[in-house]
Design a protein around this motif. Structure first.
Motif, mmCIF file in Angstrom:
data_model
loop_
_atom_site.group_PDB
_atom_site.id
_atom_site.type_symbol
_atom_site.label_atom_id
_atom_site.label_comp_id
_atom_site.label_asym_id
_atom_site.label_seq_id
_atom_site.Cartn_x
_atom_site.Cartn_y
_atom_site.Cartn_z
ATOM 1 N N TYR A 1 52.632 2.092 45.125
ATOM 2 C CA TYR A 1 51.553 2.665 44.012
ATOM 3 C C TYR A 1 50.207 3.172 45.149
ATOM 4 C CZ TYR A 1 53.837 0.288 40.194
ATOM 5 O OH TYR A 1 54.783 -0.159 39.440
ATOM 6 N N GLU A 2 49.419 3.890 44.191
ATOM 7 C CA GLU A 2 48.584 4.403 45.306
ATOM 8 C C GLU A 2 47.248 3.274 45.153
ATOM 9 O OE1 GLU A 2 45.321 6.479 42.070
ATOM 10 O OE2 GLU A 2 47.167 7.096 41.528
ATOM 11 N N GLN A 3 46.195 3.562 45.983
ATOM 12 C CA GLN A 3 45.452 2.478 46.414
ATOM 13 C C GLN A 3 44.511 1.816 45.291
ATOM 14 O OE1 GLN A 3 45.797 0.813 49.242
ATOM 15 N NE2 GLN A 3 43.832 -0.536 49.005
ATOM 16 N N THR B 1 55.319 6.585 45.410
ATOM 17 C CA THR B 1 55.291 7.588 46.476
ATOM 18 C C THR B 1 56.798 8.486 46.281
ATOM 19 O OG1 THR B 1 56.383 5.749 47.742
ATOM 20 C CG2 THR B 1 53.996 6.860 48.305
ATOM 21 N N PRO C 1 56.123 10.616 42.170
ATOM 22 C CA PRO C 1 54.524 10.608 41.895
ATOM 23 C C PRO C 1 54.183 10.873 40.269
ATOM 24 C CG PRO C 1 55.332 12.329 43.534
ATOM 25 C CD PRO C 1 56.515 11.751 42.959
ATOM 26 N N ASP D 1 39.161 5.355 43.860
ATOM 27 C CA ASP D 1 40.257 5.639 44.945
ATOM 28 C C ASP D 1 40.052 6.917 45.691
ATOM 29 O OD1 ASP D 1 42.527 5.069 46.104
ATOM 30 O OD2 ASP D 1 43.856 5.882 44.802
#
Ligand code: AHM
Length: 337
Positions: free
Chosen positions: A221-223, A271, A274, A337
């Motif tokens: 996952y994104e930050q 990742t 997306p 983010d």
């Protein structure tokens, strides 16, 4: 005139709603009745799933390259069949079908609605007797009446939905549907074979303590999403916690629980993927509509999901939906983010 009865069936309820809206033609009520009928038939087969040789792979893959179980096809055909033979639907799109199905007969061409559905969501759970569901979404067509409907009718943003709902085949079977007038839930009474109003005017609590996410994907996952999940894990009593993580892997069951109890459901992009896994038209828009009509919120992580302009029938989107204050807190992490 209001019917004074303790229990209203789905049909009685939709007719009552229609009567309090003089411009209504009854087409939407009839469409909802058709969906109710199909879901009762699907329910019978879902309940027998462990008994009969209806389990297992059908041997084909759907348009997303996923394996199709026999019950998916049964559910798809039931919905398509009742809507085709009904009097209110010009055509359908289904998660199981490559393209739209235009009914193209005199009655259908004069019908003002189109319907989209995921006939059996969470089908990976069929074999293990875990709740699964049907999701549907109804739009007024933008093409002219009197001619066959077109793909344009289906590629409308979610904010144009007239109604949306789901059926959950769980410990009991429930049909929940939303219009701009509110969200109402009906439980199937197996003795009389009718959906009866059991959850009138559902409101999603503004706060909740449940977060639903596939933790197995955490490191993809994104930050901002990772930080939000970590924040959920760290909640103490002092800041509204502790939170509980619940994730069945059937979106219908996960969102239904959160809608009633308060919570947040997320399927973020990873990742590898997306845009995540969930489909905008068949899964995200209907749930966004239902939860928003109940007072909650739904986004793709950047914007309101129902404002996305679809470009293709099977497009996917990251999805975050649930209690208003939890969604607001999530936003602070994603936006930072
Ligand atoms: P399906 O279309 O194969 O039924 O998949 C949709 C389901 C959702 O109901 C659920 O939220 C999600 O897939 C779970 O996916 P994952 O196992 O990747 O967490």
């Amino acid at each position: 005139m209001m019917v004074n009865r303790n229990i209203l069936t789905l049909d009685e309820f939709t007719i009552q709603q229609m009567r309090s809206f003089p411009a209504a033609t009854g087409e939407l009520s009839s469409l909802l009745r058709d969906i109710g009928l199909a879901s009762k038939r699907i329910n019978v087969e879902v309940n027998k799933a462990g008994l009969v040789d209806i389990l297992g792979d059908y041997g084909t893959t759907n348009v997303q390259g996923e394996e199709v179980k026999k019950l998916d096809i049964y559910a798809n055909n039931q919905l398509m069949g009742v809507l085709k033979h009904g009097i209110s639907c010009a055509g359908i799109a289904s998660e199981e079908l490559d393209d739209i199905v235009v009914f193209d007969d005199e009655v259908s061409n004069n019908s003002k609605y189109i319907c989209m559905f995921d006939p059996l969501d969470g089908s990976g759970n069929i074999d293990v007797n875990v709740s699964i569901g049907t999701i549907f979404s109804i739009y007024r067509r933008v093409s002219k009446l009197g001619i066959p409907c077109t793909k344009e009718d289906f590629l409308q943003p979610g904010n144009k939905q007239v109604a949306a709902g789901y059926v959950i085949y769980g410990s009991s079977t429930m049909l929940v549907y939303a219009t701009k007038r509110g969200v109402n839930g009906f439980t199937l009474d197996p003795q009389i074979g009718e959906f009866s109003l059991s959850h009138p005017d559902i409101q999603c609590p503004a706060d909740g303590k449940i977060y639903s996410v596939n933790h197995g994907n955490f490191f993809q996952y994104e930050q901002g999403v990772k930080e939000y999940i970590t924040c959920c894990q760290k909640k103490t009593k002092a800041d509204g916690g502790p939170y509980t993580q619940r994730y069945i892997g059937s979106m219908v069951a996960d969102v239904h629980r959160n809608l009633i109890k308060g919570g947040i459901f997320t399927y973020p992009g990873t990742t590898d993927k997306p845009n995540g896994k969930l489909r905008l038209l068949y899964e995200c828009n209907p749930f966004a509509f239902i939860v928003e009509m109940a007072g909650g919120r739904a986004t793709d992580g950047k914007q309101r999901v129902m404002d996305l302009q679809p470009t293709e029938l099977h497009q996917r989107t990251p999805f975050f939906v649930g209690s208003k204050n939890m969604m607001d807190e999530l936003d602070a992490f994603i936006k930072a983010d």
